[in-house]
Motif scaffolding. Structure first.
Motif, PDB file in Angstrom:
ATOM      1  N   ALA A 114      17.225  -1.248  -9.746  1.00 60.84           N
ATOM      2  CA  ALA A 114      17.591  -1.153  -8.328  1.00 60.84           C
ATOM      3  C   ALA A 114      18.155  -2.468  -7.808  1.00 60.84           C
ATOM      4  CB  ALA A 114      16.373  -0.735  -7.505  1.00 60.84           C
ATOM      5  N   ASP A 115      17.650  -3.597  -8.282  1.00 64.30           N
ATOM      6  CA  ASP A 115      18.129  -4.892  -7.802  1.00 64.30           C
ATOM      7  C   ASP A 115      19.584  -5.126  -8.190  1.00 64.30           C
ATOM      8  OD1 ASP A 115      15.675  -5.450  -6.660  1.00 64.30           O
ATOM      9  OD2 ASP A 115      14.904  -6.421  -8.470  1.00 64.30           O
ATOM     10  N   ALA A 116      19.939  -4.790  -9.442  1.00 63.93           N
ATOM     11  CA  ALA A 116      21.325  -4.955  -9.894  1.00 63.93           C
ATOM     12  C   ALA A 116      22.266  -4.055  -9.102  1.00 63.93           C
ATOM     13  CB  ALA A 116      21.431  -4.655 -11.386  1.00 63.93           C
ATOM     14  N   ALA A 117      21.836  -2.828  -8.840  1.00 62.18           N
ATOM     15  CA  ALA A 117      22.668  -1.907  -8.064  1.00 62.18           C
ATOM     16  C   ALA A 117      22.866  -2.423  -6.646  1.00 62.18           C
ATOM     17  CB  ALA A 117      22.023  -0.529  -8.054  1.00 62.18           C
ATOM     18  N   LEU A 148      18.021   3.871  -4.065  1.00 66.61           N
ATOM     19  CA  LEU A 148      17.787   2.476  -3.677  1.00 66.61           C
ATOM     20  C   LEU A 148      16.357   2.266  -3.190  1.00 66.61           C
ATOM     21  CD1 LEU A 148      21.077   1.679  -1.730  1.00 66.61           C
ATOM     22  CD2 LEU A 148      20.398   0.742  -3.951  1.00 66.61           C
ATOM     23  N   ARG A 149      15.957   1.002  -3.183  1.00 67.92           N
ATOM     24  CA  ARG A 149      14.658   0.655  -2.600  1.00 67.92           C
ATOM     25  C   ARG A 149      14.693   0.924  -1.090  1.00 67.92           C
ATOM     26  NH1 ARG A 149      11.815  -2.078  -6.511  1.00 67.92           N
ATOM     27  NH2 ARG A 149      13.047  -3.167  -8.089  1.00 67.92           N
ATOM     28  N   PRO A 150      13.524   1.007  -0.434  1.00 66.55           N
ATOM     29  CA  PRO A 150      13.485   1.429   0.974  1.00 66.55           C
ATOM     30  C   PRO A 150      14.394   0.643   1.913  1.00 66.55           C
ATOM     31  CG  PRO A 150      11.290   1.479   0.057  1.00 66.55           C
ATOM     32  CD  PRO A 150      12.159   0.873  -0.992  1.00 66.55           C
ATOM     33  N   LEU A 151      14.314  -0.705   1.908  1.00 64.50           N
ATOM     34  CA  LEU A 151      15.083  -1.475   2.890  1.00 64.50           C
ATOM     35  C   LEU A 151      16.590  -1.403   2.633  1.00 64.50           C
ATOM     36  CD1 LEU A 151      12.760  -4.552   3.541  1.00 64.50           C
ATOM     37  CD2 LEU A 151      13.031  -2.451   4.857  1.00 64.50           C
ATOM     38  N   LEU A 176      14.457   9.509   3.676  1.00 66.40           N
ATOM     39  CA  LEU A 176      13.026   9.831   3.657  1.00 66.40           C
ATOM     40  C   LEU A 176      12.489   9.877   2.230  1.00 66.40           C
ATOM     41  CD1 LEU A 176      12.327  12.635   6.302  1.00 66.40           C
ATOM     42  CD2 LEU A 176      11.566  10.260   6.338  1.00 66.40           C
ATOM     43  N   HIS A 177      13.279  10.454   1.332  1.00 66.80           N
ATOM     44  CA  HIS A 177      12.862  10.534  -0.074  1.00 66.80           C
ATOM     45  C   HIS A 177      12.637   9.138  -0.650  1.00 66.80           C
ATOM     46  CE1 HIS A 177      12.757  12.089  -4.208  1.00 66.80           C
ATOM     47  NE2 HIS A 177      13.500  11.042  -4.514  1.00 66.80           N
ATOM     48  N   SER A 178      13.543   8.207  -0.344  1.00 61.32           N
ATOM     49  CA  SER A 178      13.379   6.833  -0.829  1.00 61.32           C
ATOM     50  C   SER A 178      12.113   6.194  -0.271  1.00 61.32           C
ATOM     51  CB  SER A 178      14.605   6.003  -0.441  1.00 61.32           C
ATOM     52  OG  SER A 178      14.411   4.640  -0.732  1.00 61.32           O
ATOM     53  N   LEU A 179      11.865   6.384   1.015  1.00 60.27           N
ATOM     54  CA  LEU A 179      10.688   5.783   1.642  1.00 60.27           C
ATOM     55  C   LEU A 179       9.397   6.391   1.107  1.00 60.27           C
ATOM     56  CD1 LEU A 179      11.948   5.671   5.355  1.00 60.27           C
ATOM     57  CD2 LEU A 179      11.914   3.802   3.696  1.00 60.27           C
ATOM     58  N   VAL A 180       9.368   7.712   0.969  1.00 62.71           N
ATOM     59  CA  VAL A 180       8.165   8.387   0.493  1.00 62.71           C
ATOM     60  C   VAL A 180       7.886   8.033  -0.968  1.00 62.71           C
ATOM     61  CG1 VAL A 180       7.209  10.650  -0.080  1.00 62.71           C
ATOM     62  CG2 VAL A 180       8.246  10.264   2.155  1.00 62.71           C
ATOM     63  N   ALA A 182       8.492   5.304  -2.418  1.00 63.60           N
ATOM     64  CA  ALA A 182       7.950   3.945  -2.449  1.00 63.60           C
ATOM     65  C   ALA A 182       6.656   3.813  -1.652  1.00 63.60           C
ATOM     66  CB  ALA A 182       8.987   2.964  -1.925  1.00 63.60           C
ATOM     67  N   ARG A 183       6.129   4.952  -1.161  1.00 64.76           N
ATOM     68  CA  ARG A 183       4.893   4.991  -0.365  1.00 64.76           C
ATOM     69  C   ARG A 183       4.984   4.163   0.918  1.00 64.76           C
ATOM     70  NH1 ARG A 183       0.152   7.039  -2.706  1.00 64.76           N
ATOM     71  NH2 ARG A 183       0.484   7.888  -4.777  1.00 64.76           N
ATOM     72  N   ARG A 184       6.192   4.120   1.494  1.00 66.13           N
ATOM     73  CA  ARG A 184       6.361   3.473   2.805  1.00 66.13           C
ATOM     74  C   ARG A 184       6.206   4.551   3.872  1.00 66.13           C
ATOM     75  NH1 ARG A 184       8.867  -1.577   2.371  1.00 66.13           N
ATOM     76  NH2 ARG A 184       8.401  -1.718   4.602  1.00 66.13           N
ATOM     77  N   LEU A 185       4.994   5.109   3.950  1.00 66.60           N
ATOM     78  CA  LEU A 185       4.747   6.277   4.791  1.00 66.60           C
ATOM     79  C   LEU A 185       4.786   5.952   6.280  1.00 66.60           C
ATOM     80  CD1 LEU A 185       4.325   9.123   3.676  1.00 66.60           C
ATOM     81  CD2 LEU A 185       3.824   7.387   1.984  1.00 66.60           C
ATOM     82  N   ARG A 186       4.343   4.767   6.658  1.00 67.00           N
ATOM     83  CA  ARG A 186       4.360   4.421   8.087  1.00 67.00           C
ATOM     84  C   ARG A 186       5.798   4.318   8.586  1.00 67.00           C
ATOM     85  NH1 ARG A 186       0.190  -0.429   9.189  1.00 67.00           N
ATOM     86  NH2 ARG A 186       0.722   0.151  11.330  1.00 67.00           N
ATOM     87  N   LEU A 187       6.665   3.709   7.791  1.00 63.43           N
ATOM     88  CA  LEU A 187       8.070   3.611   8.168  1.00 63.43           C
ATOM     89  C   LEU A 187       8.720   4.990   8.174  1.00 63.43           C
ATOM     90  CD1 LEU A 187      10.527   1.942   8.863  1.00 63.43           C
ATOM     91  CD2 LEU A 187      10.848   1.462   6.414  1.00 63.43           C
ATOM     92  N   ALA A 188       8.380   5.817   7.168  1.00 64.24           N
ATOM     93  CA  ALA A 188       8.937   7.172   7.098  1.00 64.24           C
ATOM     94  C   ALA A 188       8.515   7.986   8.320  1.00 64.24           C
ATOM     95  CB  ALA A 188       8.487   7.853   5.808  1.00 64.24           C
ATOM     96  N   ALA A 189       7.239   7.897   8.687  1.00 63.68           N
ATOM     97  CA  ALA A 189       6.748   8.651   9.842  1.00 63.68           C
ATOM     98  C   ALA A 189       7.401   8.167  11.135  1.00 63.68           C
ATOM     99  CB  ALA A 189       5.225   8.530   9.933  1.00 63.68           C
TER     100      ALA A 189
END
Length: 540
Positions: A114-117, A148-151, A176-180, A182-189
């Motif tokens: 993901a970092d290279a992309a 990609l990663r969440p951010l 949403l799929h990317s956030l979920v 990565a378990r970034r549930l608070r940001l997704a919600a």
């Protein structure tokens, strides 16, 4: 000639401090054969070598798109894109298919790095923004938003309008799929709640299911139920995926009462549960050891016209094996095979093992042969278990026959050899076990501690403890670590003098085979039989 200016002559270096050569030593260099220099360099006619080979003979949007998708690396894809747009002759005009191919290639790279992309994405997006393409949908960005990663995914989503592409519920769900994931549930919600007012996007059923999956994944059943309750207020009707996700949360929490109530409500509302929903509830009961309830749900499932699949059968069979219900496991395995499903090898091993432990080695043998006819691949672990139990049950010929059949199409493992040797030795078939030993050595297997201990135990059981003692000495000499059990077997079978010889062999091996518990076994033997040997044992 101008005064004060020294004439330059061939042979003298510019800026040299060495004296000029004398006229007698000067030489003339012929230059007539050299072609005259052109008055100026050509304005065109030179080319830059393409960064990726083979390069298309005729460069079009279609040929470049294929090249980008097949580029060996994402770096090569970006270099090829730059070359085609700026250095090719003539340059290729920017187009949506070309950029869509570049974004697709980067999304594949993001799955592994993901970092290279993310590093390569910036230059590509800069080119896309500068191209000022006509308005287009967000479809080309969807794979990248998921990968990609969440951010970086969030930044890309928010920057879509700068490329003349506007976000939709599809790109929102990809984010949403990317956030979920990565378990970034608070940001997704938070994004989910702000979608209508801030992003002007109305979440749909897929959005809710993605969020529910994330909440269930972290075990937040209360939040999942809150989303489920609010879906009707948003005008969204839950589907089978929605209910299955929440049902999984109930079962994961061990709340089978709540799971059963939800399931009954689904049926009462006129919806028809599918095989996955039934299997989730059955698995919940099996995990809590409630096989009768699992069987009841399975009966209801078949009465509703929903047929069990391979996962349903596997869940219930494994639970039966865990509870020691060999007959039920056998019958379900037969039903599974009859339905055309092929169980995996670990499940077969569990069924064979539970039948053998229940004293049904013959049935286990028949079951395994039926499995083989149904395309279950041969396996050393299953065969080893079955061979051992057949020998232990006195079915030596069947065990040897099974071993020979395995040997014809499959290389037996060390475990399989040891299982057959152990079973033969336990049954007093030491001569037959010796033949298997010879066969094992011919295949370049070195006897290990399990092999030696099987023979030692067999010899002691047959009253040939001296042969067992001799094998013990060979065993420790080869560095095989004896178990406490085999020490006890030898102590119970040997005379005092032979016991002391065994202790001496173990002590002199230098392998640290004697610890406190082992010494206690020998000392008790010495004290109980002849106290005169106690000093000898303690001074070794």
């Amino acid at each position: 000639m101008l005064r004060g200016v020294r004439r330059w002559t061939p042979g003298a270096r510019a800026f040299s401090t060495a004296p000029a050569p004398s006229p007698a030593t000067r030489t003339t260099v012929p230059v007539a054969h050299l072609a005259p220099l052109p008055a100026s360099l050509p304005e065109s006619g030179y080319t830059v070598t393409p960064p990726v080979q083979p390069w298309p003979r005729r460069l079009t949007a279609r040929s470049l798109s294929r090249l980008l998708l097949r580029a060996p690396s994402p770096d090569d894809a970006v270099l090829a894109l730059r070359h085609a747009l700026f250095q090719a002759s003539p340059p290729l005009p920017p187009s949506l298919p070309v950029f869509a191919a570049a974004l697709s290639r980067l999304s594949r790279a993001a799955a592994s790095d993901a970092d290279a992309a993310a590093r390569l994405l910036g230059p590509v997006l800069s080119l896309l923004r500068a191209a000022r393409l006509p308005a287009f949908s967000d479809r080309p960005f969807l794979p990248l938003l998921r990968a990609l990663r969440p951010l970086p995914s969030l930044r890309l989503f928010l920057s879509l309008p700068s490329f003349n592409s506007h976000p939709s519920v599809r790109s929102f769900n990809a984010l949403l799929h990317s956030l979920v994931s990565a378990r970034r549930l608070r940001l997704a919600a938070a994004l989910f709640r702000a979608a209508r007012a801030k992003l002007y996007i109305t979440p749909n059923l897929v959005s809710c299911n993605i969020l529910l999956k994330g909440l269930v994944g972290i075990g937040d059943l209360d939040a999942a139920l809150e989303v489920l309750d609010e879906m009707t207020g948003w005008g969204i009707v839950p589907d089978v995926v929605t209910y299955t996700t929440v049902l999984t949360a109930y079962c994961g929490k061990g709340d089978l009462e709540g799971a059963q109530k939800l399931f009954d409500d689904i049926v009462a509302s006129g919806r028809r549960p599918d095989v996955t929903m039934y299997t989730v509830l059955i698995d919940g009961y099996c995990l809590r050891g409630k096989l009768q309830d699992a069987a009841r749900i399975m009966d209801e499932m078949e009465a509703a016209g929903v047929q069990p699949n391979d996962i349903t059968y596997s869940v219930v069979i494994e639970a039966c094996c865990k509870e020691g219900k060999s007959a039920e496991a056998r019958d379900l395995m037969r039903e599974m095979l009859g339905a055309g499903y092929v169980p995996d090898t670990p499940l077969c091993a569990k069924v064979v093992d539970v039948l053998c432990q229940d004293g049904k080695a013959s049935e286990a043998n028949e079951m395994w042969r039926w499995m083989a006819k149904k395309s279950v691949p041969p396996d050393n672990a299953v065969t080893s278990t079955l061979i051992y139990w057949l020998c232990k049950s006195g079915m030596v010929q069947e065990a040897r026959k099974l071993f020979d059949e395995l040997e014809r199409g499959f290389t037996p493992s060390m475990l399989t050899y040891n299982s057959l040797i152990l079973g033969l030795c336990d049954n007093g078939e030491l001569q037959e076990a010796g033949k298997v030993w010879d066969d094992m050595v011919e295949r370049r297997y070195e006897p290990n501690a399990m092999t030696y201990e099987a023979f030692i135990k067999g010899f002691c059981k047959m009253g040939k403890s001296n042969e067992g003692a001799a094998l013990f000495k060979e065993m420790v000499a080869k560095g095989c670590t004896p178990s406490k059990f085999i020490y006890q077997v030898l102590v119970d079978s040997l005379s005092d003098d032979t016991v002391c010889a065994i202790v001496e062999a173990a002590a002199l091996s230098g392998q640290g085979f004697l610890d406190g518990e082992t010494w206690e076994i020998f000392i008790r033997k010495v004290v109980d039989t002849n106290e005169t040997h106690l000093d000898l044992a303690l001074n070794m």
